[in-house]
Design a protein around this motif. Structure first.
Motif, short mmCIF file in Angstrom:
data_model
loop_
_atom_site.label_atom_id
_atom_site.label_comp_id
_atom_site.label_asym_id
_atom_site.label_seq_id
_atom_site.Cartn_x
_atom_site.Cartn_y
_atom_site.Cartn_z
N GLU A 7 0.81 -1.07 -0.05
CA GLU A 7 0.22 0.20 -0.01
C GLU A 7 0.73 1.08 0.09
OE1 GLU A 7 -3.21 2.20 3.26
OE2 GLU A 7 -3.25 -0.14 2.83
N PHE A 8 1.99 1.35 0.82
CA PHE A 8 2.92 2.21 0.65
C PHE A 8 3.53 2.66 -0.58
CE2 PHE A 8 7.22 3.91 1.18
CZ PHE A 8 7.05 5.18 1.68
N LEU A 9 3.67 1.47 -1.22
CA LEU A 9 4.37 1.81 -2.83
C LEU A 9 3.24 2.45 -3.74
CD1 LEU A 9 6.26 -1.67 -3.29
CD2 LEU A 9 7.27 0.86 -2.62
N ALA A 10 1.80 1.78 -3.29
CA ALA A 10 0.93 2.13 -4.10
C ALA A 10 0.55 4.00 -3.81
CB ALA A 10 -0.40 1.33 -4.00
N GLU A 11 0.69 4.15 -2.89
CA GLU A 11 0.31 5.72 -2.37
C GLU A 11 1.48 6.96 -3.13
OE1 GLU A 11 0.42 5.57 1.82
OE2 GLU A 11 -1.38 5.27 1.92
N ASN A 12 2.48 6.13 -3.60
CA ASN A 12 3.49 7.10 -4.29
C ASN A 12 3.29 7.43 -5.80
OD1 ASN A 12 5.23 7.49 -2.24
ND2 ASN A 12 6.13 5.36 -2.37
N GLN A 13 2.19 6.48 -6.24
CA GLN A 13 1.80 6.79 -7.65
C GLN A 13 1.29 8.17 -7.91
OE1 GLN A 13 0.29 2.77 -9.86
NE2 GLN A 13 -0.80 3.42 -7.85
N THR A 14 1.23 8.92 -8.93
CA THR A 14 0.76 10.33 -8.89
C THR A 14 -0.75 9.95 -9.42
OG1 THR A 14 1.35 10.46 -11.32
CG2 THR A 14 2.84 11.27 -9.83
N ILE A 15 -1.49 11.00 -9.41
CA ILE A 15 -3.00 11.23 -9.70
C ILE A 15 -3.25 12.59 -9.85
CG2 ILE A 15 -3.84 11.43 -7.20
CD1 ILE A 15 -6.21 9.88 -8.02
N GLN A 16 -4.19 12.84 -10.56
CA GLN A 16 -4.66 14.34 -10.66
C GLN A 16 -5.66 14.97 -9.88
OE1 GLN A 16 -5.00 15.73 -15.08
NE2 GLN A 16 -7.22 16.33 -14.43
N ILE A 17 -5.29 16.18 -9.36
CA ILE A 17 -6.43 16.56 -8.63
C ILE A 17 -6.70 18.27 -8.99
CG2 ILE A 17 -5.52 15.43 -6.51
CD1 ILE A 17 -4.36 18.07 -5.60
N THR A 18 -7.88 18.71 -8.46
CA THR A 18 -8.02 20.05 -8.77
C THR A 18 -8.17 20.79 -7.65
OG1 THR A 18 -9.28 19.39 -10.76
CG2 THR A 18 -9.83 21.69 -9.87
N PRO A 19 -7.36 21.42 -7.04
CA PRO A 19 -7.20 22.28 -5.85
C PRO A 19 -8.14 23.35 -5.77
CG PRO A 19 -5.16 23.05 -7.22
CD PRO A 19 -6.04 22.04 -8.10
N ASN A 20 -8.57 23.85 -4.67
CA ASN A 20 -9.39 24.97 -4.41
C ASN A 20 -8.47 26.06 -3.27
OD1 ASN A 20 -9.42 24.06 -1.79
ND2 ASN A 20 -11.55 23.23 -2.04
#
Length: 232
Positions: A7-20
């Motif tokens: 799970e720790f390794l998976a959390e290092n993947q990048t994902i797109q977000i839209t910040p506010n």
């Protein structure tokens, strides 16, 4: 590697977000992230996206593969193939659980996606267990399997090494018993031949001992033959 490490390794993947919110570029061990501007999508590590979402600082955008259409196609391909098919994400199960757990309202068709991913996981685990069972039944010692993810491998890691170790022990015991049996009868033949003083029989016994790799009997036969031929 346990599930927490996967799970720790998976959390290092990048994902797109839209910040506010607005913030300057961040410099992390994994690289640069940002800058952050309201309404402008940006790529961040999954662990950061989840943290920001929990603080209501952004909206998450699902990965391209996390759609009903794509997952349905993956499920169909997996069901039709006897081998493991490539997954769109090396941590598809963990990624799905993390994203849907943190932002279920940001992802369309959440329930359908959750069911499809679970179906794909169950199909692959069933296929993996069948492969392991067949591997153990034939007494194999080496196998190559492609397209498995770390979490899938982790499901068989606890018992597979132990099972192989037990098979090795049983094989060693069987070979020992086999060698002991052959040594017993061929040694009796040697003793009988010595009593009868038959040189030709002694040669046959020696040849059979060589075939069965009974070196002790081979040496005894050689010594006996040399004595009969008066060779020092």
């Amino acid at each position: 590697m346990n599930p927490a490490e996967v799970e720790f390794l998976a959390e290092n993947q990048t994902i797109q977000i839209t910040p506010n919110f607005s913030h300057d570029r961040l410099y992390l061990i994994c690289g640069e992230v940002g800058p952050f501007r309201p309404g402008i999508p940006v790529q961040v590590p999954l662990w950061m996206a989840i943290n920001l979402k929990q603080r209501q600082k952004c909206r998450l955008t699902a990965p391209e593969w996390m759609t009903v259409e794509t997952l349905t196609k993956i499920k169909e391909d997996e069901g039709q193939s006897k081998t493991f098919t490539p997954m769109p994400d090396d941590h598809y199960m963990v990624t799905t659980q993390l994203i849907l757990g943190a932002a279920p309202h940001d992802i369309p068709n959440t329930d359908e996606i959750r069911i499809l991913v679970k179906d794909i996981w169950d199909m692959r685990i069933a296929k993996l267990r069948s492969s392991v069972d067949a591997f153990l039944k034939i007494g194999g010692s080496l196998a190559k399997v492609d397209h498995l993810t770390l979490m899938e491998i982790n499901t068989v890691r606890p018992f597979l090494p132990h099972a192989l170790d037990q098979l090795f022990r049983l094989r060693q015991e069987k070979n020992f018993s086999y060698n002991q049996t052959h040594f017993s009868w061929i040694y009796r033949c040697y003793v009988g031949t010595c009593s009868n003083r038959e040189k030709l029989d002694m040669v046959h016994i020696q040849q059979e001992a060589i075939r069965l790799e009974q070196t002790a009997v081979v040496a005894l036969c050689d010594k006996r033959l040399r004595a009969q031929m008066k060779i020092i």
